[in-house]
Design an enzyme around this catalytic site. Structure first.
Site, PDB file in Angstrom:
ATOM      1  CD  GLU A 133      35.118  40.827  40.198  1.00  0.00           C
ATOM      2  OE1 GLU A 133      33.887  40.845  39.964  1.00  0.00           O
ATOM      3  OE2 GLU A 133      35.960  40.451  39.378  1.00  0.00           O
ATOM      4  CB  THR A 190      34.041  33.906  37.848  1.00  0.00           C
ATOM      5  OG1 THR A 190      34.146  34.674  36.646  1.00  0.00           O
ATOM      6  CG2 THR A 190      35.366  33.961  38.588  1.00  0.00           C
TER       7      THR A 190
END
Ligand SMILES: Nc1ncnc2c1ncn2[C@@H]1O[C@H](COP(=O)(O)OP(=O)(O)O)[C@@H](O)[C@H]1O
Ligand SMILES: N[C@@H](CCOP(=O)(O)O)C(=O)O
Length: 293
Positions: free
Chosen positions: A120, A168
């Site tokens: 991530e 994101t």
């Protein structure tokens, strides 16, 4: 050769920015790994044309490097990328579980979560673990710097994915860096209410506990059609509606019998703003598991 499945997830749940997450019982990613001298990646499935096959830029490849477990990796995407439904995390979670099995590493859940979170970091700039934790452990999860745990909960959900992409990384840039004491008190009250609701399988408490007034409005402003979809879902009986992850997906919590109406309301809310959307009638589900070896 080992094949693992890992679910889509919805992070934050309003009051738990970078802390709360739930596993959805569908959709999910399927990742197959084979031992190799060097890691390679082949992408298939939903939106795979937008995902790098370079192992240094793909979340599954980063996990292979973190675990020192080189592999020929094939990823079949069931979770569209840039969705707010933990697409990048689902590949990382499935890869972590599959590689642990392939190399017989015997890693505990916490180590798998930390390795998957490094994936991530490559896509969003932060190793936030609130998607990979539920994708690996299942249920409702709470992540802190000092640990992660999961709560089994039985909760009906509807996730609605508009035909838009949301990064994101970009959505993290709009998060306010400061808040007031009043907002902090409100968020703590909401988060505590949500956790109580998760233990009690109570959609009303969970819905109320999703209310948050700092991060969520900043993210909602990036999502065309969000207000209309949210209002329509609340009118159709949702007990709470918020931004899923960094968006653009929207998450509604409800009593199980309301899912169909809420799915229709969310899609019609987006439709009223000229945006196609797809709704998943789902529930809190299990974490990643081995499909085949
Ligand atoms: N295995 C992967 N699956 C999905 N997206 C990936 C993967 N590896 C890298 N990415 C990149 O991550 C970004 C999507 O992640 P993110 O913005 O966090 O959205 P999502 O909420 O869908 O995870 C895209 O730029 C995509 O190319
Ligand atoms: N806590 C993160 C969660 C991002 O989730 P995603 O599904 O949009 O990748 C954030 O809010 O930035």
């Amino acid at each position: 050769m080992v094949t693992a499945w890992a679910p889509a997830t919805s992070a934050n749940l309003g009051s738990g920015f970078d802390t709360f997450g739930v596993a959805l019982d569908r959709p999910g990613d399927v990742v197959t790994v084979e031992r190799a001298e060097e890691t390679t990646i082949e992408m298939r499935g939903l939106g795979s044309e937008f995902i790098p096959e370079d192992p240094a830029k793909n979340t599954a490849g980063v996990v292979a490097a973190e675990l020192d477990a080189p592999a020929r990796i094939t990823i079949d995407k069931g979770v569209r990328p840039s969705s707010g439904l933990g697409s990048s995390a689902a590949s990382a979670a499935a890869a972590a579980v599959a590689l642990d099995d392939l190399y017989d590493l015997g890693l505990d859940d916490e180590t798998l979560v930390r390795a998957a979170a490094e994936g991530e970091a490559v896509v969003s700039g932060d190793a936030h673990a609130d998607n990979v934790a539920p994708s690996i452990l299942g249920g409702f999860t709470i992540v802190r710097e000092d640990g992660v745990f999961s709560v089994d909960t039985d909760l009906a959900l509807v996730a609605c994915l508009p035909d838009r992409v949301g990064s994101t990384r970009e959505a993290r840039d709009v998060v306010p860096q400061e808040t007031t004491l009043d907002e902090l008190v409100h968020t703590v009250g909401s988060a505590a209410t949500l956790v109580a609701g998760m233990y009690e399988n109570d959609p009303v408490r969970v819905g109320r506990g999703m209310d948050e007034r700092v991060v969520t409005p900043a993210r909602a402003a990036l999502i065309d059609g969000y207000d209309a979809a949210r209002e329509a879902a609340l009118d159709a009986g949702a007990t709470g509606v918020t931004v899923s992850g960094a968006g653009p997906s929207v998450l509604a919590v409800c009593y199980p019998g309301r899912r169909r109406d809420i799915a229709a309301a969310l899609t019609s809310g987006f439709d009223a703003e000229g945006i196609d959307a797809r709704a998943f009638q789902t529930r809190v589900g299990d974490g990643a598991y081995i499909l085949d070896r």
